[in-house]
Structure formats: structure tokens, C-alpha cells
Design a protein around this motif. Structure first.
Motif, PDB file in Angstrom:
ATOM      1  N   GLN A   1       6.989   0.119  -5.257  1.00 43.62           N
ATOM      2  CA  GLN A   1       6.016  -0.387  -6.225  1.00 43.62           C
ATOM      3  C   GLN A   1       6.180   0.424  -7.509  1.00 43.62           C
ATOM      4  OE1 GLN A   1       1.855  -0.718  -4.939  1.00 43.62           O
ATOM      5  NE2 GLN A   1       1.238   0.071  -6.943  1.00 43.62           N
ATOM      6  N   ALA A   2       6.881  -0.150  -8.475  1.00 42.78           N
ATOM      7  CA  ALA A   2       7.141   0.546  -9.729  1.00 42.78           C
ATOM      8  C   ALA A   2       5.927   0.432 -10.647  1.00 42.78           C
ATOM      9  CB  ALA A   2       8.367  -0.047 -10.408  1.00 42.78           C
ATOM     10  N   PRO A   3       5.818   1.339 -11.629  1.00 38.36           N
ATOM     11  CA  PRO A   3       4.746   1.175 -12.622  1.00 38.36           C
ATOM     12  C   PRO A   3       4.875  -0.187 -13.281  1.00 38.36           C
ATOM     13  CG  PRO A   3       5.790   3.318 -12.871  1.00 38.36           C
ATOM     14  CD  PRO A   3       6.630   2.534 -11.899  1.00 38.36           C
ATOM     15  N   PRO A   4       3.831  -0.986 -13.294  1.00 42.74           N
ATOM     16  CA  PRO A   4       3.960  -2.351 -13.814  1.00 42.74           C
ATOM     17  C   PRO A   4       4.172  -2.355 -15.321  1.00 42.74           C
ATOM     18  CG  PRO A   4       1.662  -1.847 -13.362  1.00 42.74           C
ATOM     19  CD  PRO A   4       2.453  -0.694 -12.853  1.00 42.74           C
ATOM     20  N   PRO A   5       5.150  -3.147 -15.819  1.00 44.53           N
ATOM     21  CA  PRO A   5       5.319  -3.279 -17.268  1.00 44.53           C
ATOM     22  C   PRO A   5       4.232  -4.163 -17.844  1.00 44.53           C
ATOM     23  CG  PRO A   5       6.806  -4.761 -16.142  1.00 44.53           C
ATOM     24  CD  PRO A   5       6.114  -3.970 -15.075  1.00 44.53           C
ATOM     25  N   ALA A   6       3.910  -3.946 -19.110  1.00 44.62           N
ATOM     26  CA  ALA A   6       2.929  -4.815 -19.761  1.00 44.62           C
ATOM     27  C   ALA A   6       3.448  -6.244 -19.802  1.00 44.62           C
ATOM     28  CB  ALA A   6       2.642  -4.310 -21.177  1.00 44.62           C
TER      29      ALA A   6
END
Length: 552
Positions: free
Chosen positions: A148-153
Motif C-alpha cells: 500500500q503505497a502513499p496515495p498520489p493526489a
């Protein structure tokens, strides 16, 4: 009775284990070598050490890795993904939680801080390799991983610009107290070839976007959907100048294909298709010149409609090949697709035809054996169930010549549309797209006119042969090719698919791609393929109703 499971315990800083990782909590007795293997994996990820990353996963057909793009099953699929992605994210582990399941199995959940900001979570099931030797000598491998990667805007592969909404739809029903508009509550991803007031058209090319001026009004096809109550969620990416059916873009990347993780998305209506398949929009507004809407629908298991040529006003649409360019939509269900079509097609121009099907076996020669078998199964099943009469076989003629005439005129018109900009901006396009435009530059007006006249004859011949009946064929020659396919492999699939899709283009006819076929993959999983129905001009809505019967 008290729970016999030992509670997770905090490990203080002085309890540093292995080469660097300090577990935040541990449940059970920490096995030898586990955290050393975890640290080695993180170092390999940072260094993009492909061999070490491949060795970190179990070399089996059942090992798994999942992220926002979907689930990969099998060591080969995971290794191919690593090779395509390039260097891994720059990050540091800030938490590590270990749950020991037995002496040779452990669950490791880590929290990482990306250099670009945000927090990610990785969940890994580690197993000690079986075999002879002491436990300490047997290496640890990853059996399953969830990333679960940091979500992009904004996922720039899918969207160029997005809002909540970017442009609101009509609320006429709310103001009058009458029923809400037909598309109220729906959201639209607009292909970046349509005018959206206040925004420039980029056509999938950053340099063109940089030099373009904002549009003063919406394209007619956009306005139709807004008037029907749909909100415009955003402007979605397209292949460069919409001159491809692969979905690859050298500047923005390839949109994900959630139906077949690790495969291309299909184009050139690639961004809207991915947005709909991902659940980020309910309607994708796109174009179809040579299959640019039907192919992503096929690859991603969506409903898609290429409309009758000229049936939807093309004002405000950046042209590619005006003799073939049409407007269309992608949705996850046929009801939404029909409502979008009803909002945009003049009802007086619509006709109904008899529910009679034909097939040309020669059209199936370039498709893969899996698609051919699945197409035959679907036809046989529908016939046996009494949903239709056995399709009559027809001979459309030399489809290779038909495609060549189509290719020549399309390339000529594409160069007329965009050649001036391309000439003054050398080096801005991917090699495959640039080569298509270069071919268009070699075609003389005389050769183009000869192709136009010949296509007119072919259209009249085909219309007479089909005699108002519906042509059945696969929407694409194969399931979505893998992202790691070579340019030559992608081009071979493109040529085979265009031999199918060009028929509707030559006829100027409507075509529906219905997500009712499914073919096996080498991995043991399956992938969608569209069933295409090509009907007479003006039979768009009738064709949708007919296609809906295949989903029952």
C-alpha cells in the motif's frame, strides 16, 4: 478461559536485531535470519537489484504480490513487473511489526516513509525455504506481499486534471421539482481531445499542451452529458494524438488495467477507460477512429459504444482522421451506456433493424486460438439456448485490402490534421506514433483520393452484403498483451486487431463491445475480451439493446 496467545511486546531500541531493523512489536519467538532477510530485501529495493528482488520471492507459480494496480500471481509475473517498473521507491522503514506463526513462517507488517512524503504499508508473509539443512542455513522467502503505497493526489497515467467535480452537470430537475436529469449522479472522464471550457487540449502530448490556449466553450459531446445532469470529473489521458490502440504514452505512462494487472490498458481512449474500470468515473467519453474505444473496452471488461459516423456532433473535438472519427462512451454496465447514448444521439436519426446475425469465419483467422474458441463457444451457447438463430456465414472479401485502404486514408488525414505541429516540434512523439505520422507524410493527395473512392465502393458492397443484419466478431484479436511485450509484439497485435475493427470504420457504422467473453491466460487466470456487434448506420440504440441480451 484466558487467551493462550502471547501478547505482542514492544522491543526497545537496544533490542536492535539483524542488520538494522528494530521491530516495533513482536508476537512469538523471533526466528533467526528473518529480519536479516527483511533488511536485505529493503536494500535490494533501494538499489533496484533485480536479481536479489527476484530471489527474495518464492520461485513458485503461487507466490503473490498485490498493490493498487491489482494482484500478480506467480514468480514470472512478479519478476516481469519488477523489470518494467525500474528503480523502486526511496523510503525508510519507520515501523516493523512481526507476528510469528511458527518456527518457519512469519507475518511482517512494516510502515515506511517515502522520500516524496506520506506513509506506506507493506504486509509480507515470509516462509523459510524447505529442504535439508539446519533452520539457520535455510533462506527466508516472501510467499505473499501486499503493498500500500502513499496515495498520489492524481494518478498522472490516468488523469491530466481532475476535480470534485471539475464541471458540475445540470441540476434543472432540482430547481423545478421535476424528475432529475437522466444522468444525474453520474461522473464523466473526458478524453483529452475534447474541448472543456477553461482548459487547453493536450492530446496526450505535453509540448502541445504547453503551447495550447484554453478553450472558450465545451465540445458538443461534453455539453450533451452536462445537460443530462452528469458531472465532469476530469480530463483523462490519451495516447499521443490519439493515434494508437495500445494505451501507452511515452510522457505520462500506461494507465493501469485493473481487469488484467500487468497488462496494457488499450487506447487511445486509455485514460477514460482506466478511470471507469477503477471506479473513479462512471462514464468515459472518448473517440473511436480505428478501434480506440472498442479495444480498451475489450481489454478492461467494459461496455463500449462507437457511434454511427457523424451521429454525435463533433464540434470541439480535435480531429485525427475526420473520415473515420466518431464519438463514443465506456461504462461498467449497459444501462449507463444507453442513458449516455440517449442523451447525445438525436432520436429522430435512430432506426431499428431485424435481430439477425452474420459471421465471417475469415475474420477469425488473425485472432488467437483462445479468442477463436471463446467466440465460438459464446455463439454456440446463445444458439443452443434459443436466444438467436444460428448466424449465417458471409464472405466479406479481402479484409487485408480493406485495412490497407483504411490505413492509407487514415494516415493521410492524420498528417493533414497534425503534421504541421509535428514538423515544427521534432522529437516530441514516441517512435511508434512518429512512424505512423511519417507514413502519412509520404501519401500524396492523389493516392489518398484513390483510397477514398475505393473505400466508398467497399462500403456500398459491404452494406449490400450485410443487408441490414448485425455482424458478430471479437472486439480485439487477443486479450490485453502484457506490459512487458516488445514493440514488435504490440505492433503485431495492433495489426491483427485493426483487421477486425476497421470494418466498422469503413462502414461508418455503430459498434458495441460487450464484455461477455473470457479467455484463459498462461498464468492460469483469465482475461476479458469483448464481443463486438456491428449494425447498420443509425441503429446505435437498437444495437445496445441487442448487445444487452448477451449479458443475461
Amino acid at each position: 478461559m484466558a487467551d493462550a496467545t502471547p501478547a505482542a511486546r514492544l522491543v526497545p531500541e537496544e533490542g536492535r536485531v539483524g542488520s538494522g531493523t528494530v521491530p516495533t512489536t513482536v508476537e512469538g519467538d523471533l526466528p533467526d535470519g528473518l529480519l536479516e532477510a527483511f533488511d536485505a530485501y529493503e536494500r535490494a529495493l533501494a538499489a533496484d537489484d533485480q536479481a536479489a528482488l527476484a530471489a527474495a520471492f518464492e520461485s513458485t507459480a503461487t507466490v503473490m504480490r498485490a498493490d493498487a494496480g491489482g494482484l500478480l500471481v506467480g514468480h514470472d509475473a512478479i519478476t516481469a513487473f519488477r523489470g518494467r517498473r525500474g528503480s523502486g521507491p526511496v523510503r525508510r522503514v519507520v515501523e516493523c511489526h512481526v507476528r510469528v506463526l511458527d518456527a518457519d513462517t512469519a507475518l511482517v507488517v512494516s510502515v515506511n516513509a517515502a522520500a516524496s512524503g506520506g506513509r506506506g504499508v507493506v504486509t509480507q508473509l515470509w516462509r523459510r525455504e524447505s529442504g535439508a539443512g539446519s533452520r539457520g542455513a535455510r533462506p527466508w522467502r516472501i510467499a505473499s506481499a501486499q503493498v500500500q503505497a502513499p496515495p498520489p493526489a492524481i494518478d498522472r497515467r490516468v488523469w491530466r486534471v481532475v476535480g470534485e467535480p471539475l464541471v458540475p452537470g445540470s441540476r434543472a430537475g432540482d430547481a423545478t421539482g421535476t424528475a432529475p436529469p437522466a444522468l444525474s449522479g453520474e461522473t464523466v472522464a473526458v478524453k483529452d481531445v475534447f474541448a472543456v471550457a477553461g482548459h487547453a487540449i493536450g492530446a496526450g502530448v505535453p509540448a502541445r499542451l504547453a503551447g495550447a490556449t484554453p478553450e472558450s466553450r465545451h465540445a458538443a459531446a461534453v455539453q450533451h452529458l452536462l445537460d443530462a445532469g452528469a458531472d465532469l470529473r476530469g480530463i483523462a489521458q490519451t495516447d499521443e494524438f490519439a493515434y494508437s490502440i495500445a494505451g501507452r504514452n511515452s510522457a505520462y505512462g500506461t494507465p493501469p488495467n485493473p481487469a488484467v494487472p500487468g497488462a496494457i490498458s488499450g487506447g487511445s481512449t486509455s485514460g477514460p477507460a482506466a478511470a471507469v474500470a477503477l471506479g473513479q468515473a462512471s462514464i468515459g467519453l472518448g473517440t473511436d477512429t480505428g478501434g480506440s474505444l472498442r479495444v480498451p473496452a475489450s481489454y478492461q471488461g467494459l461496455w463500449g459504444l462507437r457511434t454511427t459516423h457523424g451521429a454525435v456532433d463533433r464540434a470541439g473535438l480535435l480531429p485525427l482522421a475526420p473520415s473515420f472519427d466518431t464519438v463514443g462512451w465506456l461504462t461498467r454496465d449497459v444501462d449507463t451506456l444507453r442513458r449516455a447514448a440517449e442523451a447525445s444521439l438525436p432520436p429522430a436519426d435512430q432506426v431499428s433493424v431485424e435481430s439477425s446475425y452474420v459471421v465471417d469465419p475469415a475474420l477469425l483467422s488473425p485472432v488467437t486460438p483462445e479468442v477463436r474458441a471463446e467466440f465460438g463457444r459464446a455463439v454456440d451457447e446463445a444458439t443452443a439456448a434459443g436466444r438467436m438463430r444460428r448466424p449465417e456465414q458471409v464472405v466479406l472479401g479481402d479484409v487485408a485490402r480493406l485495412f490497407e485502404l483504411f490505413r492509407v486514408l487514415q494516415a493521410f488525414e492524420a498528417w493533414q490534421s497534425d503534421g504541421g505541429w509535428i514538423t515544427s516540434h521534432p522529437g516530441e512523439l514516441a517512435p511508434d506514433v512518429a512512424s505512423r505520422f511519417a507514413f502519412g507524410a509520404t501519401i500524396s493527395p492523389r493516392r489518398a483520393e484513390e483510397a477514398r473512392v475505393a473505400l466508398g465502393h467497399e462500403r456500398r458492397r459491404l452494406e449490400s452484403l450485410l443487408d441490414g443484419r448485425v455482424l458478430l466478431l471479437p472486439s480485439a484479436s487477443s486479450a490485453a498483451p502484457p506490459l512487458g511485450a516488445t514493440p514488435a509484439e504490440v505492433d503485431a497485435v495492433r495489426s491483427a486487431t485493426l483487421g477486425l475493427t476497421c470494418v466498422a470504420g469503413v462502414l461508418g457504422a455503430p459498434a458495441v463491445s460487450a464484455p461477455v467473453l473470457e479467455v484463459p491466460l498462461a498464468s492460469g487466470r483469465s482475461a476479458p475480451v469483448g464481443l463486438c456487434l456491428v449494425g447498420p448506420r443509425g441503429a446505435d440504440l437498437f444495437l445496445l439493446d441487442l448487445a444487452a441480451t448477451w449479458a443475461t
